[in-house]
Enzyme design. Structure first.
Site, PDB file in Angstrom:
ATOM      1  N   CYS A  69       0.655  -0.918  -0.221  1.00 28.10           N
ATOM      2  CA  CYS A  69       0.057   0.130   0.049  1.00 28.10           C
ATOM      3  C   CYS A  69       0.967   1.203   0.085  1.00 28.10           C
ATOM      4  O   CYS A  69       1.655   1.580   0.534  1.00 28.10           O
ATOM      5  CB  CYS A  69      -1.164  -0.131   1.285  1.00 28.10           C
ATOM      6  SG  CYS A  69      -1.732   1.494   0.895  1.00 28.10           S
ATOM      7  N   CYS A  75       0.260   6.673   7.150  1.00 27.82           N
ATOM      8  CA  CYS A  75      -1.103   5.978   7.545  1.00 27.82           C
ATOM      9  C   CYS A  75      -0.518   4.923   8.423  1.00 27.82           C
ATOM     10  O   CYS A  75       0.200   3.915   8.467  1.00 27.82           O
ATOM     11  CB  CYS A  75      -2.021   4.987   7.022  1.00 27.82           C
ATOM     12  SG  CYS A  75      -2.936   4.254   7.483  1.00 27.82           S
ATOM     13  N   CYS A 152      -7.127   1.704  -0.367  1.00 31.46           N
ATOM     14  CA  CYS A 152      -6.550   0.771   0.997  1.00 31.46           C
ATOM     15  C   CYS A 152      -6.470  -0.654   0.552  1.00 31.46           C
ATOM     16  O   CYS A 152      -8.194  -1.202  -0.152  1.00 31.46           O
ATOM     17  CB  CYS A 152      -7.159   1.647   1.896  1.00 31.46           C
ATOM     18  SG  CYS A 152      -7.085   0.342   3.172  1.00 31.46           S
ATOM     19  N   GLN A 252     -17.675 -10.351  13.319  1.00 34.10           N
ATOM     20  CA  GLN A 252     -15.882 -10.471  13.100  1.00 34.10           C
ATOM     21  C   GLN A 252     -15.838  -9.462  11.516  1.00 34.10           C
ATOM     22  O   GLN A 252     -16.234  -9.034  10.845  1.00 34.10           O
ATOM     23  CB  GLN A 252     -15.655 -11.859  12.872  1.00 34.10           C
ATOM     24  CG  GLN A 252     -16.615 -12.589  13.373  1.00 34.10           C
ATOM     25  CD  GLN A 252     -15.591 -12.490  14.506  1.00 34.10           C
ATOM     26  OE1 GLN A 252     -14.330 -11.898  15.060  1.00 34.10           O
ATOM     27  NE2 GLN A 252     -15.921 -12.845  16.261  1.00 34.10           N
ATOM     28  N   PHE A 279     -21.637 -14.568  25.728  1.00 32.97           N
ATOM     29  CA  PHE A 279     -21.392 -13.517  24.529  1.00 32.97           C
ATOM     30  C   PHE A 279     -21.765 -14.029  23.187  1.00 32.97           C
ATOM     31  O   PHE A 279     -21.089 -13.364  21.926  1.00 32.97           O
ATOM     32  CB  PHE A 279     -19.628 -13.365  24.867  1.00 32.97           C
ATOM     33  CG  PHE A 279     -19.268 -12.475  26.152  1.00 32.97           C
ATOM     34  CD1 PHE A 279     -19.866 -11.751  27.390  1.00 32.97           C
ATOM     35  CD2 PHE A 279     -18.295 -13.427  27.066  1.00 32.97           C
ATOM     36  CE1 PHE A 279     -18.888 -11.450  27.745  1.00 32.97           C
ATOM     37  CE2 PHE A 279     -18.476 -14.021  28.492  1.00 32.97           C
ATOM     38  CZ  PHE A 279     -18.154 -11.868  29.311  1.00 32.97           C
ATOM     39  N   GLU A 299     -26.393 -13.183  26.231  1.00 36.63           N
ATOM     40  CA  GLU A 299     -25.787 -11.311  25.398  1.00 36.63           C
ATOM     41  C   GLU A 299     -25.808  -9.994  26.424  1.00 36.63           C
ATOM     42  O   GLU A 299     -27.749 -10.679  27.259  1.00 36.63           O
ATOM     43  CB  GLU A 299     -26.269 -11.336  24.100  1.00 36.63           C
ATOM     44  CG  GLU A 299     -25.951  -9.754  23.419  1.00 36.63           C
ATOM     45  CD  GLU A 299     -23.935  -9.874  23.770  1.00 36.63           C
ATOM     46  OE1 GLU A 299     -24.443  -8.692  23.693  1.00 36.63           O
ATOM     47  OE2 GLU A 299     -23.518 -10.787  23.726  1.00 36.63           O
ATOM     48  N   ASP A 347     -16.539 -16.649  23.941  1.00 43.04           N
ATOM     49  CA  ASP A 347     -16.185 -15.058  22.895  1.00 43.04           C
ATOM     50  C   ASP A 347     -16.229 -13.702  23.545  1.00 43.04           C
ATOM     51  O   ASP A 347     -17.590 -12.661  23.126  1.00 43.04           O
ATOM     52  CB  ASP A 347     -16.844 -15.358  21.594  1.00 43.04           C
ATOM     53  CG  ASP A 347     -16.460 -14.422  20.578  1.00 43.04           C
ATOM     54  OD1 ASP A 347     -14.644 -13.705  20.430  1.00 43.04           O
ATOM     55  OD2 ASP A 347     -16.940 -13.907  19.610  1.00 43.04           O
ATOM     56  N   CYS A 373     -10.044 -12.242  21.674  1.00 34.48           N
ATOM     57  CA  CYS A 373      -9.587 -11.333  20.670  1.00 34.48           C
ATOM     58  C   CYS A 373      -7.778 -10.471  20.902  1.00 34.48           C
ATOM     59  O   CYS A 373      -7.648  -9.637  20.836  1.00 34.48           O
ATOM     60  CB  CYS A 373     -10.105 -10.465  20.221  1.00 34.48           C
ATOM     61  SG  CYS A 373     -11.209  -9.363  21.351  1.00 34.48           S
TER      62      CYS A 373
END
Length: 416
Positions: A69, A75, A152, A252, A279, A299, A347, A373
Protein backbone atom coordinates in the site's frame (compact mmCIF):
# COMPACT_ATOMS: atom_id res chain seq x y z
CA UNK A 1 -15.46 -10.77 20.34
CA UNK A 2 -13.43 -8.31 18.37
CA UNK A 3 -13.60 -4.76 17.18
CA UNK A 4 -11.95 -3.14 20.21
CA UNK A 5 -8.64 -1.79 19.03
CA UNK A 6 -5.36 -2.91 20.61
CA UNK A 7 -3.52 -0.53 22.95
CA UNK A 8 -1.73 2.43 21.44
CA UNK A 9 1.68 1.61 20.03
CA UNK A 10 4.62 2.83 22.16
CA UNK A 11 6.50 5.69 20.60
CA UNK A 12 10.00 5.35 19.09
CA UNK A 13 13.03 7.23 20.31
CA UNK A 14 13.19 10.37 18.08
CA UNK A 15 16.77 11.29 18.92
CA UNK A 16 19.33 10.88 16.10
CA UNK A 17 21.59 7.89 16.70
CA UNK A 18 24.29 5.88 14.95
CA UNK A 19 23.92 2.40 13.52
CA UNK A 20 22.09 -0.11 15.72
CA UNK A 21 20.98 -3.72 15.37
CA UNK A 22 17.30 -4.64 15.71
CA UNK A 23 17.08 -7.55 18.15
CA UNK A 24 13.36 -8.31 18.08
CA UNK A 25 9.88 -7.07 17.22
CA UNK A 26 7.50 -6.39 20.12
CA UNK A 27 3.87 -7.51 20.21
CA UNK A 28 2.98 -3.96 19.15
CA UNK A 29 5.01 -4.34 15.97
CA UNK A 30 7.89 -2.11 17.09
CA UNK A 31 11.51 -3.10 16.55
CA UNK A 32 13.59 -3.21 19.71
CA UNK A 33 17.35 -2.70 20.04
CA UNK A 34 19.57 -4.22 22.73
CA UNK A 35 19.16 -1.14 24.94
CA UNK A 36 15.37 -1.17 24.61
CA UNK A 37 15.01 1.58 22.03
CA UNK A 38 11.80 1.14 20.01
CA UNK A 39 11.98 1.64 16.25
CA UNK A 40 9.02 1.45 13.82
CA UNK A 41 8.88 -0.49 10.56
CA UNK A 42 12.01 -2.58 11.04
CA UNK A 43 12.69 -6.31 11.39
CA UNK A 44 14.94 -8.50 13.55
CA UNK A 45 18.53 -8.70 12.33
CA UNK A 46 18.40 -5.41 10.45
CA UNK A 47 21.18 -2.86 10.87
CA UNK A 48 19.60 0.58 10.86
CA UNK A 49 20.61 4.19 11.36
CA UNK A 50 18.29 6.11 13.66
CA UNK A 51 17.44 9.64 12.63
CA UNK A 52 14.81 12.21 13.52
CA UNK A 53 12.87 11.52 10.32
CA UNK A 54 12.81 7.75 10.87
CA UNK A 55 15.10 4.73 10.59
CA UNK A 56 17.33 4.23 7.57
CA UNK A 57 17.89 0.59 6.66
CA UNK A 58 21.59 -0.22 6.27
CA UNK A 59 21.31 -4.03 6.08
CA UNK A 60 17.78 -5.27 5.32
CA UNK A 61 16.31 -8.53 6.58
CA UNK A 62 15.59 -11.24 3.99
CA UNK A 63 12.01 -11.07 5.34
CA UNK A 64 11.64 -7.42 4.24
CA UNK A 65 9.23 -6.82 1.35
CA UNK A 66 7.92 -3.79 -0.50
CA UNK A 67 4.76 -2.55 1.27
CA UNK A 68 1.74 -3.26 -0.96
CA UNK A 69 0.00 0.00 0.00
CA UNK A 70 1.35 3.41 -0.96
CA UNK A 71 -0.01 4.91 2.26
CA UNK A 72 2.00 2.64 4.57
CA UNK A 73 4.59 5.21 5.66
CA UNK A 74 2.04 7.84 6.65
CA UNK A 75 -1.04 5.82 7.69
CA UNK A 76 -1.33 4.24 11.11
CA UNK A 77 -3.77 1.54 10.00
CA UNK A 78 -1.02 -1.04 9.38
CA UNK A 79 2.17 -1.84 11.25
CA UNK A 80 3.75 -4.77 9.36
CA UNK A 81 3.37 -4.31 5.61
CA UNK A 82 7.18 -4.26 5.31
CA UNK A 83 7.38 -7.91 6.46
CA UNK A 84 6.74 -11.10 4.50
CA UNK A 85 3.52 -13.00 5.10
CA UNK A 86 5.53 -15.85 6.59
CA UNK A 87 7.25 -13.56 9.07
CA UNK A 88 3.96 -11.95 10.14
CA UNK A 89 2.33 -15.35 10.65
CA UNK A 90 5.26 -16.56 12.78
CA UNK A 91 5.27 -13.30 14.74
CA UNK A 92 1.56 -13.57 15.55
CA UNK A 93 1.93 -17.20 16.59
CA UNK A 94 4.77 -16.16 18.89
CA UNK A 95 2.62 -13.42 20.46
CA UNK A 96 0.19 -16.17 21.50
CA UNK A 97 2.96 -18.48 22.72
CA UNK A 98 4.54 -15.66 24.76
CA UNK A 99 1.21 -14.82 26.44
CA UNK A 100 0.70 -18.48 27.32
CA UNK A 101 4.25 -18.91 28.65
CA UNK A 102 3.67 -15.91 30.92
CA UNK A 103 1.01 -18.08 32.61
CA UNK A 104 3.20 -21.18 32.63
CA UNK A 105 1.43 -22.81 29.66
CA UNK A 106 3.17 -24.40 26.69
CA UNK A 107 0.63 -24.21 23.90
CA UNK A 108 0.60 -25.83 20.48
CA UNK A 109 -0.26 -23.62 17.50
CA UNK A 110 -2.37 -25.61 15.04
CA UNK A 111 -2.36 -23.02 12.26
CA UNK A 112 -2.21 -19.32 11.48
CA UNK A 113 -5.06 -18.39 9.12
CA UNK A 114 -4.66 -14.96 7.54
CA UNK A 115 -7.41 -13.03 5.76
CA UNK A 116 -6.43 -11.85 2.26
CA UNK A 117 -5.85 -8.21 1.33
CA UNK A 118 -8.89 -6.12 0.40
CA UNK A 119 -11.18 -8.22 2.62
CA UNK A 120 -12.17 -6.06 5.61
CA UNK A 121 -15.95 -5.82 5.52
CA UNK A 122 -16.04 -3.43 8.46
CA UNK A 123 -13.90 -0.38 9.20
CA UNK A 124 -14.04 2.74 11.31
CA UNK A 125 -12.80 5.82 9.47
CA UNK A 126 -12.30 9.33 10.77
CA UNK A 127 -13.81 12.38 9.10
CA UNK A 128 -12.74 16.02 9.48
CA UNK A 129 -14.01 19.18 7.86
CA UNK A 130 -11.52 21.20 5.86
CA UNK A 131 -11.57 24.57 4.11
CA UNK A 132 -12.41 22.81 0.83
CA UNK A 133 -14.85 20.23 2.19
CA UNK A 134 -13.87 17.22 4.25
CA UNK A 135 -11.14 14.63 4.73
CA UNK A 136 -11.86 10.94 5.41
CA UNK A 137 -9.32 8.24 6.22
CA UNK A 138 -7.37 6.57 9.01
CA UNK A 139 -5.26 8.26 11.65
CA UNK A 140 -1.53 8.57 11.23
CA UNK A 141 0.43 6.37 13.64
CA UNK A 142 -0.11 7.59 17.24
CA UNK A 143 -1.63 10.83 15.96
CA UNK A 144 -4.95 12.61 15.52
CA UNK A 145 -3.97 13.57 11.97
CA UNK A 146 -6.30 12.03 9.39
CA UNK A 147 -4.61 10.40 6.38
CA UNK A 148 -6.50 9.91 3.12
CA UNK A 149 -6.33 6.28 1.98
CA UNK A 150 -7.57 5.91 -1.62
CA UNK A 151 -6.68 2.42 -2.77
CA UNK A 152 -6.40 1.10 0.83
CA UNK A 153 -5.39 -2.58 0.78
CA UNK A 154 -7.36 -3.49 3.92
CA UNK A 155 -10.98 -2.78 3.02
CA UNK A 156 -13.26 -4.39 0.50
CA UNK A 157 -13.17 -2.38 -2.74
CA UNK A 158 -16.83 -1.43 -2.36
CA UNK A 159 -16.03 0.21 0.98
CA UNK A 160 -12.98 2.02 -0.39
CA UNK A 161 -15.13 3.26 -3.25
CA UNK A 162 -17.55 4.78 -0.74
CA UNK A 163 -15.02 7.36 0.50
CA UNK A 164 -16.26 10.24 -1.75
CA UNK A 165 -19.76 9.83 -0.29
CA UNK A 166 -18.28 9.63 3.22
CA UNK A 167 -16.51 12.93 2.58
CA UNK A 168 -19.88 14.55 1.79
CA UNK A 169 -21.28 13.15 5.02
CA UNK A 170 -18.21 14.13 7.06
CA UNK A 171 -18.64 17.72 5.88
CA UNK A 172 -22.03 17.65 7.61
CA UNK A 173 -21.12 15.56 10.67
CA UNK A 174 -17.67 16.85 11.64
CA UNK A 175 -16.34 20.23 12.71
CA UNK A 176 -13.05 21.98 11.95
CA UNK A 177 -11.86 21.20 15.48
CA UNK A 178 -13.50 17.82 16.07
CA UNK A 179 -13.97 14.73 13.96
CA UNK A 180 -16.77 12.31 13.20
CA UNK A 181 -16.39 8.55 13.41
CA UNK A 182 -17.66 6.74 10.32
CA UNK A 183 -18.14 3.00 10.81
CA UNK A 184 -19.03 1.33 7.54
CA UNK A 185 -20.00 -2.34 7.23
CA UNK A 186 -20.65 -4.28 4.06
CA UNK A 187 -23.98 -6.12 3.92
CA UNK A 188 -25.98 -8.07 1.36
CA UNK A 189 -28.00 -4.92 0.60
CA UNK A 190 -25.08 -2.50 0.47
CA UNK A 191 -22.99 -0.55 2.97
CA UNK A 192 -24.35 0.03 6.47
CA UNK A 193 -23.09 3.35 7.85
CA UNK A 194 -23.03 4.44 11.49
CA UNK A 195 -22.02 8.06 12.17
CA UNK A 196 -20.56 8.86 15.58
CA UNK A 197 -20.96 12.61 16.10
CA UNK A 198 -21.96 15.12 18.77
CA UNK A 199 -23.65 17.41 16.24
CA UNK A 200 -27.45 17.53 16.55
CA UNK A 201 -29.62 16.01 13.85
CA UNK A 202 -31.40 19.00 12.33
CA UNK A 203 -34.35 19.05 9.94
CA UNK A 204 -31.97 20.08 7.16
CA UNK A 205 -29.87 16.97 7.82
CA UNK A 206 -32.95 14.76 7.91
CA UNK A 207 -33.65 15.91 4.35
CA UNK A 208 -30.06 15.87 3.03
CA UNK A 209 -28.78 12.59 4.46
CA UNK A 210 -31.36 10.20 2.90
CA UNK A 211 -30.61 11.69 -0.50
CA UNK A 212 -26.87 11.10 -0.02
CA UNK A 213 -27.65 7.56 1.15
CA UNK A 214 -29.66 6.85 -2.02
CA UNK A 215 -26.99 8.26 -4.31
CA UNK A 216 -24.25 6.27 -2.55
CA UNK A 217 -26.22 3.01 -2.51
CA UNK A 218 -26.24 2.76 1.30
CA UNK A 219 -28.52 0.17 2.82
CA UNK A 220 -28.82 2.08 6.09
CA UNK A 221 -27.55 5.36 7.54
CA UNK A 222 -27.54 5.89 11.30
CA UNK A 223 -26.72 9.27 12.89
CA UNK A 224 -25.60 8.73 16.49
CA UNK A 225 -28.41 6.48 17.79
CA UNK A 226 -31.08 7.36 15.21
CA UNK A 227 -31.78 5.56 11.94
CA UNK A 228 -32.10 8.36 9.38
CA UNK A 229 -32.42 6.20 6.27
CA UNK A 230 -32.95 2.48 5.69
CA UNK A 231 -33.39 1.80 2.01
CA UNK A 232 -32.92 -1.96 2.46
CA UNK A 233 -32.33 -4.05 5.60
CA UNK A 234 -28.53 -4.45 5.97
CA UNK A 235 -28.62 -8.24 6.15
CA UNK A 236 -25.73 -10.37 7.40
CA UNK A 237 -25.71 -14.14 6.77
CA UNK A 238 -25.13 -16.27 9.87
CA UNK A 239 -25.35 -19.86 8.79
CA UNK A 240 -28.67 -20.17 6.98
CA UNK A 241 -30.20 -17.26 8.90
CA UNK A 242 -30.46 -13.69 7.66
CA UNK A 243 -29.76 -11.23 10.50
CA UNK A 244 -30.16 -7.45 10.54
CA UNK A 245 -27.80 -6.29 13.32
CA UNK A 246 -28.71 -3.20 15.33
CA UNK A 247 -26.65 -0.07 14.59
CA UNK A 248 -23.09 -0.40 15.83
CA UNK A 249 -23.42 -4.10 16.68
CA UNK A 250 -20.29 -6.24 16.82
CA UNK A 251 -19.38 -8.32 13.76
CA UNK A 252 -16.22 -10.16 12.81
CA UNK A 253 -13.97 -8.01 10.62
CA UNK A 254 -13.75 -10.33 7.58
CA UNK A 255 -15.88 -13.12 6.19
CA UNK A 256 -12.71 -15.26 6.03
CA UNK A 257 -11.96 -14.67 9.70
CA UNK A 258 -15.51 -15.43 10.75
CA UNK A 259 -15.50 -18.69 8.76
CA UNK A 260 -12.18 -19.75 10.31
CA UNK A 261 -13.38 -19.08 13.85
CA UNK A 262 -16.71 -20.81 13.18
CA UNK A 263 -14.95 -23.91 11.84
CA UNK A 264 -12.80 -24.10 14.97
CA UNK A 265 -15.88 -23.72 17.19
CA UNK A 266 -17.87 -26.32 15.23
CA UNK A 267 -15.07 -28.87 15.60
CA UNK A 268 -14.75 -28.13 19.33
CA UNK A 269 -18.43 -28.73 20.19
CA UNK A 270 -19.28 -31.32 17.54
CA UNK A 271 -21.85 -33.80 18.79
CA UNK A 272 -23.05 -31.72 21.75
CA UNK A 273 -26.88 -31.70 21.68
CA UNK A 274 -27.28 -28.66 23.98
CA UNK A 275 -24.88 -25.71 23.85
CA UNK A 276 -24.73 -22.43 25.75
CA UNK A 277 -23.25 -19.54 23.73
CA UNK A 278 -21.82 -16.92 26.09
CA UNK A 279 -21.32 -13.37 24.75
CA UNK A 280 -23.41 -14.50 21.77
CA UNK A 281 -23.75 -11.14 20.00
CA UNK A 282 -26.11 -11.33 17.03
CA UNK A 283 -25.59 -15.05 16.50
CA UNK A 284 -22.23 -15.49 14.75
CA UNK A 285 -21.90 -18.93 16.36
CA UNK A 286 -25.39 -19.58 17.75
CA UNK A 287 -27.22 -19.63 14.44
CA UNK A 288 -24.85 -21.88 12.47
CA UNK A 289 -24.58 -24.24 15.47
CA UNK A 290 -28.38 -24.39 15.65
CA UNK A 291 -28.31 -26.49 12.49
CA UNK A 292 -27.38 -29.49 14.66
CA UNK A 293 -27.76 -28.43 18.34
CA UNK A 294 -30.16 -26.64 20.66
CA UNK A 295 -28.66 -23.28 21.63
CA UNK A 296 -29.10 -20.94 24.57
CA UNK A 297 -27.61 -17.56 23.58
CA UNK A 298 -26.58 -15.19 26.38
CA UNK A 299 -25.57 -11.58 25.69
CA UNK A 300 -25.59 -8.27 27.53
CA UNK A 301 -27.17 -6.24 24.71
CA UNK A 302 -30.88 -6.91 24.28
CA UNK A 303 -30.97 -5.41 20.77
CA UNK A 304 -28.39 -7.91 19.51
CA UNK A 305 -30.32 -10.83 20.96
CA UNK A 306 -33.52 -9.51 19.38
CA UNK A 307 -31.77 -9.50 15.99
CA UNK A 308 -30.53 -13.04 16.63
CA UNK A 309 -34.04 -14.21 17.55
CA UNK A 310 -35.58 -12.65 14.43
CA UNK A 311 -32.93 -14.32 12.31
CA UNK A 312 -33.69 -17.71 13.89
CA UNK A 313 -37.44 -17.33 13.43
CA UNK A 314 -36.97 -16.34 9.79
CA UNK A 315 -35.54 -19.67 8.65
CA UNK A 316 -36.94 -23.17 8.95
CA UNK A 317 -35.11 -26.31 9.92
CA UNK A 318 -32.97 -25.00 12.79
CA UNK A 319 -32.98 -26.48 16.27
CA UNK A 320 -34.47 -24.49 19.13
CA UNK A 321 -32.65 -21.26 20.06
CA UNK A 322 -33.45 -19.42 23.29
CA UNK A 323 -31.99 -16.09 24.38
CA UNK A 324 -31.16 -14.41 27.67
CA UNK A 325 -30.07 -10.80 28.20
CA UNK A 326 -27.49 -10.81 30.97
CA UNK A 327 -24.32 -8.97 32.00
CA UNK A 328 -21.89 -11.87 32.21
CA UNK A 329 -19.24 -9.75 33.90
CA UNK A 330 -21.49 -8.95 36.87
CA UNK A 331 -23.83 -11.96 36.71
CA UNK A 332 -22.09 -14.94 35.14
CA UNK A 333 -24.11 -18.11 34.66
CA UNK A 334 -23.68 -20.28 37.75
CA UNK A 335 -22.90 -24.02 37.84
CA UNK A 336 -26.51 -25.00 38.47
CA UNK A 337 -27.60 -22.91 35.47
CA UNK A 338 -24.90 -24.48 33.32
CA UNK A 339 -25.86 -28.02 34.36
CA UNK A 340 -28.35 -28.48 31.51
CA UNK A 341 -25.75 -27.93 28.77
CA UNK A 342 -23.30 -30.37 27.20
CA UNK A 343 -20.85 -27.77 25.91
CA UNK A 344 -20.15 -24.04 26.07
CA UNK A 345 -18.98 -21.50 23.52
CA UNK A 346 -17.43 -18.34 24.95
CA UNK A 347 -16.27 -15.34 22.90
CA UNK A 348 -15.69 -12.48 25.34
CA UNK A 349 -14.54 -8.91 24.66
CA UNK A 350 -10.90 -7.93 25.02
CA UNK A 351 -11.00 -7.98 28.83
CA UNK A 352 -11.70 -11.70 28.81
CA UNK A 353 -14.23 -13.52 30.98
CA UNK A 354 -12.64 -14.09 34.37
CA UNK A 355 -15.90 -14.29 36.33
CA UNK A 356 -17.65 -16.57 33.83
CA UNK A 357 -14.60 -18.82 33.46
CA UNK A 358 -14.58 -19.34 37.23
CA UNK A 359 -18.18 -20.58 37.05
CA UNK A 360 -17.44 -22.80 34.06
CA UNK A 361 -14.56 -24.31 36.01
CA UNK A 362 -16.90 -25.12 38.89
CA UNK A 363 -19.60 -26.55 36.62
CA UNK A 364 -20.06 -30.03 35.17
CA UNK A 365 -19.50 -28.88 31.59
CA UNK A 366 -16.74 -30.94 29.99
CA UNK A 367 -16.22 -29.15 26.65
CA UNK A 368 -15.59 -25.44 26.06
CA UNK A 369 -14.89 -23.71 22.75
CA UNK A 370 -13.10 -20.45 23.52
CA UNK A 371 -12.59 -17.59 21.08
CA UNK A 372 -10.50 -14.57 22.04
CA UNK A 373 -9.24 -11.28 20.62
CA UNK A 374 -6.63 -10.83 23.40
CA UNK A 375 -3.84 -13.38 23.91
CA UNK A 376 -3.12 -11.93 27.36
CA UNK A 377 -6.66 -12.28 28.77
CA UNK A 378 -7.05 -15.61 26.96
CA UNK A 379 -3.90 -16.96 28.64
CA UNK A 380 -5.18 -15.83 32.06
CA UNK A 381 -8.54 -17.53 31.51
CA UNK A 382 -6.87 -20.62 30.04
CA UNK A 383 -4.74 -20.99 33.17
CA UNK A 384 -7.86 -20.85 35.35
CA UNK A 385 -9.45 -23.66 33.33
CA UNK A 386 -6.28 -25.76 33.29
CA UNK A 387 -5.84 -25.32 37.05
CA UNK A 388 -9.37 -26.66 37.47
CA UNK A 389 -8.97 -29.85 35.49
CA UNK A 390 -9.21 -28.86 31.82
CA UNK A 391 -6.78 -29.64 29.02
CA UNK A 392 -6.22 -27.11 26.25
CA UNK A 393 -6.13 -28.29 22.65
CA UNK A 394 -4.06 -26.82 19.81
CA UNK A 395 -4.69 -23.12 19.24
CA UNK A 396 -5.82 -21.78 15.87
CA UNK A 397 -4.57 -18.22 15.31
CA UNK A 398 -6.88 -16.18 13.08
CA UNK A 399 -5.37 -13.04 11.57
CA UNK A 400 -8.28 -11.06 10.18
CA UNK A 401 -6.71 -7.71 11.12
CA UNK A 402 -3.99 -8.20 8.53
CA UNK A 403 -0.69 -6.29 9.00
CA UNK A 404 -1.76 -5.06 12.45
CA UNK A 405 -0.63 -6.20 15.92
CA UNK A 406 -4.14 -7.52 16.59
CA UNK A 407 -4.38 -11.30 17.16
CA UNK A 408 -7.42 -13.56 17.46
CA UNK A 409 -7.58 -17.23 18.30
CA UNK A 410 -9.78 -20.20 19.04
CA UNK A 411 -9.27 -23.51 20.85
CA UNK A 412 -11.02 -26.34 22.68
CA UNK A 413 -10.85 -27.14 26.38
CA UNK A 414 -11.84 -30.61 27.59
CA UNK A 415 -12.13 -31.67 31.20
CA UNK A 416 -9.60 -34.33 32.22
Amino acid sequence: MTETLPPKTPQPDPAPRGEVMIEAVTHHGMGRTADGTLVPRVLPGELVTLAADGPKIVTPSPERVAPPCRHFKSCGGCAMQHASDGFVASWKAEIVRTALRAQGIEGEIAAVLTSPPDSRRRARLAGRRTKKGALVGFHARASDTVIEVPGCRLMLPQLTGLIPALERIAALAASRKGEAGLTVTDSEAGPDLHIDTDKPLTEELRIALPEIAREAGLARLVWADEIVAELEPPVQRMGRARVVPPPGAFLQATAHGEAALLEAVREAVAGAPRIVDLFAGCGTFSLPLAETSEIHAVEGEAAMLAALDRGWRGVSGLKRVTTETRDLFRRPLLPDELARFDAAVIDPPRAGAQAQVAQLSASQINVIAMVSCSPASFARDAKALIDNGFEMGPVTVVDQFRWSPHVELATRFTRR
